[in-house]
Design a protein around this motif. Structure first.
Motif, mmCIF file in Angstrom:
data_model
loop_
_atom_site.group_PDB
_atom_site.id
_atom_site.type_symbol
_atom_site.label_atom_id
_atom_site.label_comp_id
_atom_site.label_asym_id
_atom_site.label_seq_id
_atom_site.Cartn_x
_atom_site.Cartn_y
_atom_site.Cartn_z
ATOM 1 N N ARG A 146 -9.775 -0.993 5.606
ATOM 2 C CA ARG A 146 -8.320 -1.125 5.648
ATOM 3 C C ARG A 146 -7.705 0.077 6.373
ATOM 4 O O ARG A 146 -8.292 1.165 6.423
ATOM 5 N N VAL A 147 -6.511 -0.123 6.914
ATOM 6 C CA VAL A 147 -5.726 0.972 7.483
ATOM 7 C C VAL A 147 -5.102 1.739 6.330
ATOM 8 O O VAL A 147 -4.419 1.158 5.476
ATOM 9 N N LEU A 148 -5.343 3.045 6.275
ATOM 10 C CA LEU A 148 -4.872 3.862 5.157
ATOM 11 C C LEU A 148 -3.364 3.740 4.960
ATOM 12 O O LEU A 148 -2.882 3.584 3.840
ATOM 13 N N ALA A 149 -2.615 3.797 6.059
ATOM 14 C CA ALA A 149 -1.151 3.793 5.959
ATOM 15 C C ALA A 149 -0.591 2.458 5.487
ATOM 16 O O ALA A 149 0.575 2.390 5.092
ATOM 17 N N LEU A 150 -1.402 1.391 5.489
ATOM 18 C CA LEU A 150 -0.909 0.063 5.109
ATOM 19 C C LEU A 150 -1.327 -0.339 3.697
ATOM 20 O O LEU A 150 -1.024 -1.452 3.266
ATOM 21 N N LEU A 151 -1.994 0.559 2.971
ATOM 22 C CA LEU A 151 -2.458 0.210 1.623
ATOM 23 C C LEU A 151 -1.298 0.129 0.645
ATOM 24 O O LEU A 151 -0.360 0.926 0.689
ATOM 25 N N GLY A 152 -1.399 -0.829 -0.275
ATOM 26 C CA GLY A 152 -0.424 -0.948 -1.348
ATOM 27 C C GLY A 152 -0.741 0.005 -2.490
ATOM 28 O O GLY A 152 -1.772 0.691 -2.498
ATOM 29 N N ALA A 153 0.132 0.024 -3.509
ATOM 30 C CA ALA A 153 0.015 0.997 -4.606
ATOM 31 C C ALA A 153 -1.291 0.825 -5.372
ATOM 32 O O ALA A 153 -1.966 1.810 -5.699
ATOM 33 N N GLU A 154 -1.687 -0.413 -5.673
ATOM 34 C CA GLU A 154 -2.897 -0.641 -6.458
ATOM 35 C C GLU A 154 -4.147 -0.257 -5.661
ATOM 36 O O GLU A 154 -5.082 0.357 -6.203
ATOM 37 N N GLU A 155 -4.170 -0.597 -4.363
ATOM 38 C CA GLU A 155 -5.311 -0.225 -3.530
ATOM 39 C C GLU A 155 -5.422 1.296 -3.404
ATOM 40 O O GLU A 155 -6.529 1.853 -3.441
ATOM 41 N N LEU A 156 -4.286 1.966 -3.298
ATOM 42 C CA LEU A 156 -4.302 3.423 -3.212
ATOM 43 C C LEU A 156 -4.834 4.041 -4.496
ATOM 44 O O LEU A 156 -5.589 5.026 -4.469
ATOM 45 N N ARG A 157 -4.447 3.477 -5.632
ATOM 46 C CA ARG A 157 -4.923 4.010 -6.912
ATOM 47 C C ARG A 157 -6.439 3.902 -6.999
ATOM 48 O O ARG A 157 -7.127 4.862 -7.391
ATOM 49 N N LEU A 158 -6.995 2.756 -6.617
ATOM 50 C CA LEU A 158 -8.446 2.574 -6.653
ATOM 51 C C LEU A 158 -9.144 3.506 -5.669
ATOM 52 O O LEU A 158 -10.218 4.038 -5.952
ATOM 53 N N LEU A 159 -8.515 3.723 -4.546
ATOM 54 C CA LEU A 159 -9.101 4.601 -3.532
ATOM 55 C C LEU A 159 -9.130 6.054 -4.015
ATOM 56 O O LEU A 159 -10.129 6.758 -3.865
ATOM 57 N N ARG A 160 -8.022 6.487 -4.631
ATOM 58 C CA ARG A 160 -7.943 7.881 -5.086
ATOM 59 C C ARG A 160 -8.954 8.182 -6.182
ATOM 60 O O ARG A 160 -9.484 9.288 -6.258
ATOM 61 N N THR A 161 -9.227 7.208 -7.020
ATOM 62 C CA THR A 161 -10.106 7.438 -8.169
ATOM 63 C C THR A 161 -11.553 7.033 -7.905
ATOM 64 O O THR A 161 -12.406 7.254 -8.760
ATOM 65 N N GLY A 162 -11.825 6.446 -6.761
ATOM 66 C CA GLY A 162 -13.181 5.957 -6.479
ATOM 67 C C GLY A 162 -13.784 6.568 -5.237
ATOM 68 O O GLY A 162 -14.410 5.864 -4.441
ATOM 69 N N ARG A 163 -13.631 7.881 -5.069
ATOM 70 C CA ARG A 163 -14.030 8.526 -3.811
ATOM 71 C C ARG A 163 -15.492 8.286 -3.466
ATOM 72 O O ARG A 163 -15.863 8.214 -2.290
ATOM 73 N N ASP A 164 -16.365 8.144 -4.454
ATOM 74 C CA ASP A 164 -17.796 7.996 -4.187
ATOM 75 C C ASP A 164 -18.099 6.727 -3.384
ATOM 76 O O ASP A 164 -19.114 6.647 -2.699
ATOM 77 N N GLY A 165 -17.204 5.743 -3.479
ATOM 78 C CA GLY A 165 -17.480 4.456 -2.836
ATOM 79 C C GLY A 165 -16.792 4.253 -1.508
ATOM 80 O O GLY A 165 -16.824 3.137 -0.970
#
Length: 452
Positions: A313-332
């Motif tokens: 995904r394009v980082l700047a186009l992520l929604g709030a829920e996708e951003l939350r999962l991304l911030r907390t799931g760095r290993d993946g």
């Protein structure tokens, strides 16, 4: 669509220490031997039939990319992606003194659009199949000498049988691509490249090989700053963009002068300039997003996208829920710039702390998409699911004798004119680090073909 991999057996009558000594002597004579470990892995091979399925899926992925361009041209794309595409297009099509040719139509009547496919996708062999993490469509032709050297050295040292030697040599595949392009008509191919000692050393044997015993297609390499080429003859002529726009922008004035002269001799390119930006990872994010990909994709093209492309995904186009999962799931996840090369601007979440990862995401999310200045790459960042490689057991010839090595593999096909014409296969560590790029260990990869 997996390129199924089998192992070759090392010769039983050659002492491992002698084989290792011979390998090191041959490796030292190459131009890149200092960039790889000096211990060989026993070669691998794949059936031509399994590679045929792999090739078909990659061709379908390329056609899906062309469908994206068609949607842009017709005004049928999401506005946010359309804006980013215009930024990327402006960067990649900014070739001095070359025409910005229009990309081909979606499916020209009676013609296969995959004939424009030229590149070497980065493919990680994952547990559930191959994953394309970078397409590299329409990219430089340099680099073939590494897997080709490994192929030829291994063919001799490990006594590869005849059914493994009829296809799969990367440089022979490159030569056949140009012969197919010529279509039986004699032509000239003019390569362009930066002027430095390393490029001259590496490309000289490539050009010599391509010209050997083939008068129909004549290759000439021009380095930035070289004297003007000879006046045009009576043969069709093409410019082959053997280097990327990133290289051109580092020496733009001399490249512009060279290209201005070359276009009078060779008014066409081997691959349309209008396809240059297909190497951008923006298109992987676009196709990975089911709400953004073109509705015109066929079932085969959708299947190829879903099977080959990891979640991107394009980082700047992520929604709030996708951003939350991304911030907390760095290993993946992996964060990378959509338009960079040679693994620059790539960050592996697994190698950062939680704080470093979150700060990096915020900084890159706020970065403007427009380039920072002339020649700079767009500031578009994408996030991609980290692909964990499947585990393979290979045999490595070391100073302690043959040892088993458990590793992952990246199997990168050379796709030229829409056909698979050789493989670059190398070790992929289970935990990614930059050493896998800076000091690659190649595995000779043969193709078993039936007798003609």
């Amino acid at each position: 669509m997996d390129p199924l991999i089998h192992h070759l057996s090392p010769p039983a009558d050659i002492a491992p220490e002698l084989l290792l000594k011979d390998f090191r002597e041959r490796l030292r004579r190459t131009t890149w031997g200092h960039e790889t470990p000096d211990t060989p892995l026993v070669p691998v091979w794949s059936e031509a039939s399994s590679l045929g399925r792999f090739e078909s899926a990659l061709r379908a992925l390329f056609r899906a990319h062309l469908k994206v361009l068609d949607a842009v041209r017709a005004g049928r794309c999401p506005p946010e992606y359309g804006r980013l595409e215009r930024i990327v297009r402006g960067h990649y099509l900014d070739w001095p003194a070359l025409p910005g040719e229009e990309p081909p139509e979606e499916v020209p009547p009676g013609r296969d659009p995959a004939r424009h496919l030229f590149g070497r996708p980065d493919v990680i062999l994952g547990p559930d199949g191959p994953k394309v993490v970078e397409t590299n469509f329409d990219t430089a032709a340099a680099g073939h000498e590494r897997p080709d050297d490994m192929w030829t050295i291994a063919a001799d040292l490990f006594r590869a049988p005849a059914d493994l030697l009829r296809a799969g040599r990367p440089l022979e595949g490159l030569r056949q691509y140009f012969l197919d392009l010529a279509g039986g008509t004699p032509c000239d191919i003019h390569w362009i490249m930066k002027d430095d000692d390393a490029a001259r050393r590496e490309l000289a044997p490539t050009i010599e090989f391509l010209n050997r015993d083939h008068r129909r297609v004549r290759h000439t390499i021009h380095f930035a700053g070289d004297p003007p080429p000879a006046p045009p003859g009576d043969r069709p002529a093409y410019i082959h963009r053997a280097c990327s726009i990133f290289t051109v922008n580092r020496d733009r004035e001399r490249f512009a002068d060279l290209l201005a002269r070359l276009t009078r001799v060779a008014p066409r390119c081997t691959v349309p300039v209008g396809l240059s930006h297909l190497s951008s990872k923006l298109f992987l994010a676009w196709l990975s997003d089911p709400d953004a990909r073109p509705a015109t994709l066929t079932a085969e093209e959708r299947a190829a996208v879903e099977a080959l492309v990891p979640w991107t995904r394009v980082l700047a186009l992520l929604g709030a829920e996708e951003l939350r999962l991304l911030r907390t799931g760095r290993d993946g996840f992996i964060l990378k710039k959509a338009d960079s090369h040679q693994a620059k601007d790539v960050y592996f979440g697994c190698n950062l702390s939680d704080g470093e990862w979150r700060a990096l995401l915020e900084a890159k999310r706020a970065e403007p998409a427009e380039p920072a200045g002339p020649g700079a790459a767009p500031g578009i960042w994408i996030v991609q699911e980290r692909v964990r490689p499947r585990e393979y057991t290979l045999t490595e010839i070391t100073d302690a004798g043959p040892v088993e090595r458990r590793t992952g593999l990246s199997c990168c096909p050379y796709l030229m004119g829409g056909r698979l014409r050789g493989l670059e296969t190398w070790v992929m560590p289970f935990t990614p680090t930059m050493t896998m790029i800076e000091r690659m260990q190649f595995v000779a990869h043969f193709v078993r073909t039936p007798r003609p």
